[in-house]
Design a protein around this motif. Structure first.
Motif, PDB file in Angstrom:
ATOM      1  N   ASP A  10     -26.177  -2.947 -10.725  1.00 28.62           N
ATOM      2  CA  ASP A  10     -25.492  -4.198 -11.072  1.00 28.62           C
ATOM      3  C   ASP A  10     -25.801  -5.283 -10.036  1.00 28.62           C
ATOM      4  OD1 ASP A  10     -23.402  -5.783 -12.578  1.00 28.62           O
ATOM      5  OD2 ASP A  10     -22.406  -5.656 -10.615  1.00 28.62           O
ATOM      6  N   PHE A  11     -25.832  -4.914  -8.759  1.00 32.01           N
ATOM      7  CA  PHE A  11     -26.160  -5.861  -7.695  1.00 32.01           C
ATOM      8  C   PHE A  11     -27.588  -6.379  -7.838  1.00 32.01           C
ATOM      9  CE2 PHE A  11     -27.706  -6.524  -3.252  1.00 32.01           C
ATOM     10  CZ  PHE A  11     -26.976  -7.669  -2.979  1.00 32.01           C
ATOM     11  N   THR A  12     -28.514  -5.486  -8.178  1.00 30.42           N
ATOM     12  CA  THR A  12     -29.907  -5.885  -8.375  1.00 30.42           C
ATOM     13  C   THR A  12     -30.031  -6.872  -9.533  1.00 30.42           C
ATOM     14  OG1 THR A  12     -30.710  -3.788  -7.499  1.00 30.42           O
ATOM     15  CG2 THR A  12     -32.238  -5.027  -8.885  1.00 30.42           C
ATOM     16  N   ARG A  13     -29.304  -6.640 -10.612  1.00 32.41           N
ATOM     17  CA  ARG A  13     -29.372  -7.502 -11.799  1.00 32.41           C
ATOM     18  C   ARG A  13     -28.643  -8.828 -11.620  1.00 32.41           C
ATOM     19  NH1 ARG A  13     -28.766  -2.603 -14.553  1.00 32.41           N
ATOM     20  NH2 ARG A  13     -26.521  -2.887 -14.641  1.00 32.41           N
ATOM     21  N   HIS A  14     -27.466  -8.782 -10.978  1.00 33.74           N
ATOM     22  CA  HIS A  14     -26.598  -9.967 -10.986  1.00 33.74           C
ATOM     23  C   HIS A  14     -26.401 -10.632  -9.628  1.00 33.74           C
ATOM     24  CE1 HIS A  14     -25.315  -7.634 -14.604  1.00 33.74           C
ATOM     25  NE2 HIS A  14     -25.615  -8.803 -15.131  1.00 33.74           N
ATOM     26  N   GLY A  15     -26.877 -10.049  -8.557  1.00 29.59           N
ATOM     27  CA  GLY A  15     -26.806 -10.675  -7.241  1.00 29.59           C
ATOM     28  C   GLY A  15     -25.408 -11.114  -6.855  1.00 29.59           C
ATOM     29  N   VAL A  47     -20.556  -7.715  -4.815  1.00 26.19           N
ATOM     30  CA  VAL A  47     -20.236  -8.924  -4.075  1.00 26.19           C
ATOM     31  C   VAL A  47     -18.790  -9.333  -4.327  1.00 26.19           C
ATOM     32  CG1 VAL A  47     -20.762 -11.387  -3.806  1.00 26.19           C
ATOM     33  CG2 VAL A  47     -22.618  -9.724  -3.968  1.00 26.19           C
ATOM     34  N   LYS A  48     -18.369  -9.298  -5.580  1.00 27.90           N
ATOM     35  CA  LYS A  48     -16.967  -9.658  -5.901  1.00 27.90           C
ATOM     36  C   LYS A  48     -15.983  -8.718  -5.219  1.00 27.90           C
ATOM     37  CE  LYS A  48     -18.170 -11.660 -10.358  1.00 27.90           C
ATOM     38  NZ  LYS A  48     -18.146 -11.478 -11.814  1.00 27.90           N
TER      39      LYS A  48
END
Length: 105
Positions: A87-92, A98-99
């Motif tokens: 998810d981090f790779t896709r949405h940064g 991050v949230k």
């Protein structure tokens, strides 16, 4: 006549007692015990709150009860880490990672 008992040697005690298994070719390393479980090269220690550990255990039991998937907590944690990192790779910056980190600050 000797009264000493002859004990088997180490080779006899530790010999394989099962028939050889067929070798399965895979990209994933497996444990040497032949259980089919994936071998992990690295280890980390993670400290959890009582609530987090209880939630993890509830998730593990729910996987078993509702979906028939019997897994240990480590496998649940590895799957969760893989999902969060994907998810981090896709949405940064808009990712759950991050949230979640910025919400905890």
């Amino acid at each position: 006549m000797t009264r000493r008992v002859q004990l088997p040697g180490a080779a006899e005690l530790f010999r394989s007692t099962s028939a050889p298994r067929e070798t399965v070719v895979s990209d994933e390393p497996v444990s040497s015990a032949g259980t089919g479980r994936r071998k992990h090269e690295a280890k980390i220690t993670v400290y959890l709150t009582d609530e987090e550990l209880l939630a993890l255990e509830h998730a593990r039991l729910a996987l078993r009860a509702a979906h028939g998937i019997a897994v240990d907590r480590g496998r649940v944690v590895r799957a969760a880490i893989a999902a969060v990192l994907a998810d981090f790779t896709r949405h940064g910056a808009d990712s759950q990672l991050v949230k979640g980190i910025t919400r905890d600050d």
